[in-house]
Write a protein that holds these residues in place. Sequence first.
Motif, PDB file in Angstrom:
ATOM      1  N   THR A   5       0.836  -1.205   0.000  1.00  0.00           N
ATOM      2  CA  THR A   5       0.000   0.000   0.000  1.00  0.00           C
ATOM      3  C   THR A   5       0.862   1.242   0.000  1.00  0.00           C
ATOM      4  O   THR A   5       0.558   2.230   0.625  1.00  0.00           O
ATOM      5  CB  THR A   5      -0.915   0.012   1.235  1.00  0.00           C
ATOM      6  OG1 THR A   5      -0.095  -0.068   2.406  1.00  0.00           O
ATOM      7  CG2 THR A   5      -1.873  -1.144   1.216  1.00  0.00           C
ATOM      8  N   ARG A 560     -10.615 -10.866   2.045  1.00  0.00           N
ATOM      9  CA  ARG A 560     -10.785 -10.160   0.769  1.00  0.00           C
ATOM     10  C   ARG A 560     -12.256  -9.833   0.519  1.00  0.00           C
ATOM     11  O   ARG A 560     -12.584  -8.760  -0.009  1.00  0.00           O
ATOM     12  CB  ARG A 560     -10.219 -10.998  -0.380  1.00  0.00           C
ATOM     13  CG  ARG A 560      -8.702 -11.088  -0.373  1.00  0.00           C
ATOM     14  CD  ARG A 560      -8.169 -11.744  -1.632  1.00  0.00           C
ATOM     15  NE  ARG A 560      -6.719 -11.646  -1.712  1.00  0.00           N
ATOM     16  CZ  ARG A 560      -6.021 -11.711  -2.826  1.00  0.00           C
ATOM     17  NH1 ARG A 560      -6.643 -11.888  -3.990  1.00  0.00           N
ATOM     18  NH2 ARG A 560      -4.705 -11.598  -2.828  1.00  0.00           N
ATOM     19  N   LEU A 563     -13.054  -6.750   2.384  1.00  0.00           N
ATOM     20  CA  LEU A 563     -12.539  -5.565   1.708  1.00  0.00           C
ATOM     21  C   LEU A 563     -13.424  -5.176   0.531  1.00  0.00           C
ATOM     22  O   LEU A 563     -13.717  -3.992   0.312  1.00  0.00           O
ATOM     23  CB  LEU A 563     -11.098  -5.807   1.237  1.00  0.00           C
ATOM     24  CG  LEU A 563     -10.039  -5.953   2.326  1.00  0.00           C
ATOM     25  CD1 LEU A 563      -8.682  -6.291   1.706  1.00  0.00           C
ATOM     26  CD2 LEU A 563      -9.929  -4.686   3.155  1.00  0.00           C
ATOM     27  N   ASN A 566     -16.672  -3.595   1.825  1.00  0.00           N
ATOM     28  CA  ASN A 566     -16.490  -2.222   2.284  1.00  0.00           C
ATOM     29  C   ASN A 566     -16.218  -1.263   1.133  1.00  0.00           C
ATOM     30  O   ASN A 566     -16.491  -0.062   1.238  1.00  0.00           O
ATOM     31  CB  ASN A 566     -15.339  -2.154   3.284  1.00  0.00           C
ATOM     32  CG  ASN A 566     -15.632  -2.921   4.558  1.00  0.00           C
ATOM     33  OD1 ASN A 566     -16.791  -3.100   4.923  1.00  0.00           O
ATOM     34  ND2 ASN A 566     -14.606  -3.408   5.223  1.00  0.00           N
ATOM     35  N   ALA A 567     -15.676  -1.790   0.021  1.00  0.00           N
ATOM     36  CA  ALA A 567     -15.377  -0.934  -1.137  1.00  0.00           C
ATOM     37  C   ALA A 567     -16.519  -0.918  -2.145  1.00  0.00           C
ATOM     38  O   ALA A 567     -16.408  -0.253  -3.176  1.00  0.00           O
ATOM     39  CB  ALA A 567     -14.101  -1.420  -1.823  1.00  0.00           C
ATOM     40  N   TYR A 575     -12.122  -3.840  -7.607  1.00  0.00           N
ATOM     41  CA  TYR A 575     -11.502  -3.371  -6.374  1.00  0.00           C
ATOM     42  C   TYR A 575     -10.126  -2.756  -6.654  1.00  0.00           C
ATOM     43  O   TYR A 575      -9.820  -1.648  -6.192  1.00  0.00           O
ATOM     44  CB  TYR A 575     -11.366  -4.537  -5.395  1.00  0.00           C
ATOM     45  CG  TYR A 575     -10.684  -4.170  -4.100  1.00  0.00           C
ATOM     46  CD1 TYR A 575     -11.401  -3.666  -3.016  1.00  0.00           C
ATOM     47  CD2 TYR A 575      -9.311  -4.324  -3.960  1.00  0.00           C
ATOM     48  CE1 TYR A 575     -10.772  -3.329  -1.839  1.00  0.00           C
ATOM     49  CE2 TYR A 575      -8.666  -3.983  -2.777  1.00  0.00           C
ATOM     50  CZ  TYR A 575      -9.403  -3.493  -1.725  1.00  0.00           C
ATOM     51  OH  TYR A 575      -8.774  -3.151  -0.564  1.00  0.00           O
ATOM     52  N   PHE A 579      -8.707   1.032  -6.114  1.00  0.00           N
ATOM     53  CA  PHE A 579      -7.540   1.315  -5.287  1.00  0.00           C
ATOM     54  C   PHE A 579      -6.496   2.094  -6.087  1.00  0.00           C
ATOM     55  O   PHE A 579      -5.868   3.020  -5.567  1.00  0.00           O
ATOM     56  CB  PHE A 579      -6.934   0.013  -4.767  1.00  0.00           C
ATOM     57  CG  PHE A 579      -5.851   0.213  -3.748  1.00  0.00           C
ATOM     58  CD1 PHE A 579      -6.160   0.385  -2.422  1.00  0.00           C
ATOM     59  CD2 PHE A 579      -4.515   0.254  -4.124  1.00  0.00           C
ATOM     60  CE1 PHE A 579      -5.172   0.587  -1.471  1.00  0.00           C
ATOM     61  CE2 PHE A 579      -3.515   0.458  -3.194  1.00  0.00           C
ATOM     62  CZ  PHE A 579      -3.849   0.621  -1.860  1.00  0.00           C
ATOM     63  N   LEU A 584      -9.748   4.292  -2.345  1.00  0.00           N
ATOM     64  CA  LEU A 584      -9.782   3.457  -1.149  1.00  0.00           C
ATOM     65  C   LEU A 584      -8.599   3.836  -0.266  1.00  0.00           C
ATOM     66  O   LEU A 584      -7.466   3.938  -0.751  1.00  0.00           O
ATOM     67  CB  LEU A 584      -9.716   1.971  -1.525  1.00  0.00           C
ATOM     68  CG  LEU A 584     -10.814   1.477  -2.467  1.00  0.00           C
ATOM     69  CD1 LEU A 584     -10.582   0.020  -2.843  1.00  0.00           C
ATOM     70  CD2 LEU A 584     -12.186   1.638  -1.827  1.00  0.00           C
ATOM     71  N   HIS A 590      -7.340  -1.162   3.363  1.00  0.00           N
ATOM     72  CA  HIS A 590      -7.357  -1.482   1.942  1.00  0.00           C
ATOM     73  C   HIS A 590      -5.930  -1.605   1.411  1.00  0.00           C
ATOM     74  O   HIS A 590      -5.018  -0.904   1.870  1.00  0.00           O
ATOM     75  CB  HIS A 590      -8.120  -0.403   1.167  1.00  0.00           C
ATOM     76  CG  HIS A 590      -9.588  -0.393   1.442  1.00  0.00           C
ATOM     77  ND1 HIS A 590     -10.426  -1.421   1.061  1.00  0.00           N
ATOM     78  CD2 HIS A 590     -10.373   0.502   2.089  1.00  0.00           C
ATOM     79  CE1 HIS A 590     -11.657  -1.144   1.441  1.00  0.00           C
ATOM     80  NE2 HIS A 590     -11.658   0.017   2.075  1.00  0.00           N
ATOM     81  N   ARG A 591      -5.746  -2.477   0.445  1.00  0.00           N
ATOM     82  CA  ARG A 591      -4.445  -2.719  -0.160  1.00  0.00           C
ATOM     83  C   ARG A 591      -4.643  -3.269  -1.555  1.00  0.00           C
ATOM     84  O   ARG A 591      -5.746  -3.702  -1.901  1.00  0.00           O
ATOM     85  CB  ARG A 591      -3.641  -3.726   0.679  1.00  0.00           C
ATOM     86  CG  ARG A 591      -4.409  -5.037   0.931  1.00  0.00           C
ATOM     87  CD  ARG A 591      -3.753  -5.889   1.998  1.00  0.00           C
ATOM     88  NE  ARG A 591      -4.606  -6.985   2.427  1.00  0.00           N
ATOM     89  CZ  ARG A 591      -4.604  -8.200   1.886  1.00  0.00           C
ATOM     90  NH1 ARG A 591      -3.772  -8.470   0.891  1.00  0.00           N
ATOM     91  NH2 ARG A 591      -5.400  -9.146   2.334  1.00  0.00           N
TER      92      ARG A 591
END
Length: 818
Positions: A5, A560, A563, A566-567, A575, A579, A584, A590-591
């Motif tokens: 990240t 995952r 994640l 939430n995204a 996703y 990102f 994100l 998040h990554r």
Amino acid sequence: MEKNTKTAPAKGGSQSKTLSRPRIFFGVLFLLISVVLTFSFISYLMSWRADQSQAGTMLDKTVKSSNIFGKAGDWLGNLFIFESIGLAAFIVAFLYLVFGLIILKKNYFKPWKTIGHSLFFICWLPIFLGAVTRGEGVLSGVYGYQIMEFLNSVIGTAGLWLVLVVSIGLYFILEFNLNPNNVKSKLDDLNANTVGRVKAMMPKSAEKFEADQELENADELDLEPAEMVAASTTLVPMTPTPVVIKDFPPVEISNDFETIKTPNETSFDAGPMQAVDGKINLTGDDDINFKVEVAQTHDVLDDHDKKSNELVEKHGLYDHKLDLANFQMPPIDLLRDYGNEEIAINRDELEENKNKIVGLLKNFNVGIAEIKATVGPTVTLYEIVPEAGIRVASIKKLQDDIALNLSALGIRIIAPMPGKGTIGIEVPRKNPSMVSMRSVISSQKFQNSDMDLPVVFGKTISNEIFMADLSKMPHLLMAGATGQGKSVGINAILTSLLYKKHPSELKFVMVDPKKVELSLYSKIERHYLAKLPDGDDAIITDTHKVINTLNSLCVEMDQRYDLLKNAFCKNLKEYNKKFSERKLNPENGHRYLPYIVLVVDEFADLIMTAGKEVELPIARLAQLARAVGIHLIVATQRPSVNVITGMIKANFPARAAFRVISSVDSRTILDSPGADQLIGKGDMLYFNGNEILRLQCAFVDTPEVEKIAEFIGEQKGYSSAFMLPEYSGEDTTSTVGAFDPNEKDALFEDAARIIVSTQQGSTSMLQRQLKLGYNRAGRIMDQLEASGIVGGFNGAKAREVQISDLNSLEQFLEELRK
């Protein structure tokens, strides 16, 4: 777990702690060159007539220079200004400044945009100054003067100025987007802002006067009485003072009245409500109207998008390759060139086989209306069109007779061929052609592929390169007898992915019970492999570690999915796109998520030793993991029903079968016969859920894989392999001691019933009956011993069973439950 990240440094922020010494050296060097050039040019312009003649006398000590940097400054000014681009030479000094800041990771400028603007002015500014000065002085330089003179002689003075004006005008139009609509929009915005500021500066009496004027002209505005009241409450203070409500949670309606809670928990009662055009008008007993507008979430989303756009504008898109920015993909030269792989057509062989097929079918009263042949690398496909009235089944049952007549191994009849009105007969060639990995990797089809996880298998029966996207399969089940090309097929798949995906985009979890097939890939551990935090080797060979790794993958899958939830994304691709666009926040966990490919080389061995403990996480991953970028490649040489169960098959729609021993094995892997008629050496059938294709798998030898692994391993990698989440499995080191009923295994009672009913205290029997691994079956046996159901270990003999019948056992178990 390894996280990726990394974000760009803040504007103007200091990064000296993370900069390498060579980077600092070259960055400062470029800045110094920029300073020297700038002051040399300024000094040269101030006294260029006197210093110009001294540019070539640097070694003459008697000649003095008035340049701030002496004769070197004269030489630089003469070279860049007089002999080159004139006043535009300052742009060169500016570019050195920009490059120095970029090297030092100071993001004051957008690199490519700055370079583009600079090149434009370097090209056109000298010409423009040459046209203005007509070559007098040094402002245009030799370049500007000569280009101006050439254009002037070709298109004249008017044409020269037309070219200059059009070029510079187009530049500003494209740069500032000066189209009529945008200009009008900006003027309207400017006008609206001006009017707003004027109104804000008006005295209160003026505002009241304006409001009164609006009320007096209500008839002219065609306002309804209710609207007049709303207007008056908005513009003119009244008693009671109207309540203005903004941005409150959704209202709760109870019968005819509602209670509205404001953010500070203040509440009041309002009258019946009426919804009009998405807005709620509340009318009570008084004459005052309340207009309530429900807050929309798009404003928040717009703010969020605006913030992400600002981050992208400032730092650019997130680059997941930044940690290994200099990583180089393996070159094609690492793969062996086997020479000419073109298919040589043997017309005599084709004619002979055609006559034998037609003659045999005629002997069985099967008439042929048409026959044609398609020559592939390994087999030749003969497509026949039977005469009217001939049943397909009558041809299909002649497979063994055709094989006998052609003296060929591996005759396969496709009756009918999907999408065609023909019946196919596949006959192996006497001199098959090799399909090398180099030929398919170097093909334009593979090189230009935009698949997420491109896998090139080899060539079809019509000599076309066959590719598939592993992310769309989404899992692959492979089977084949020993020595028929299954391991080469796995290497071909892995090689395809290594030639296409950067280490930041792909990770492998490799399971190799045979301990020798996948060991070649240990050299790429810090680039492409994933393992448990406490794992010694990234390539897993121990059965217990396999169980923990599979369960760890299930944990990674669940993380995952959280994640993605939430995204607000449906799959990994969406996703990662969000990102990369900086929508994100890494501070929220998040990554960037790489694809994870689980490769199991011998699944049957795992089922024998671990049973359900392996099958259940494999089935769970196969059912759910596709959306979060976890894909499975499972291979076995024994495709029996106790290995490839219905649960496994249901979640592996894509299957690849090399030659197997029996037709039963072929039906197990493909749900149809045919794999038992293959000829080996990479000859395979691929089933994608709709149709079965016969392919010749590309050949990649062990030395080629070693070269690829060494090339990748010698490059800079991550500090360690990609770390999977920790998994707290059951303790494998169980010792016999005091029995605790609260800690007994979930299958303890089932195991006790099996032991008592058979009167045989055998751990291996528990493995078979409950489909358990050896470790868990041993722990249950220790618990049975500690509870007194079976006796102690007795060498090669089975343990003595202490309870004689099931009734006594049930009473004993009832006591344990209390």
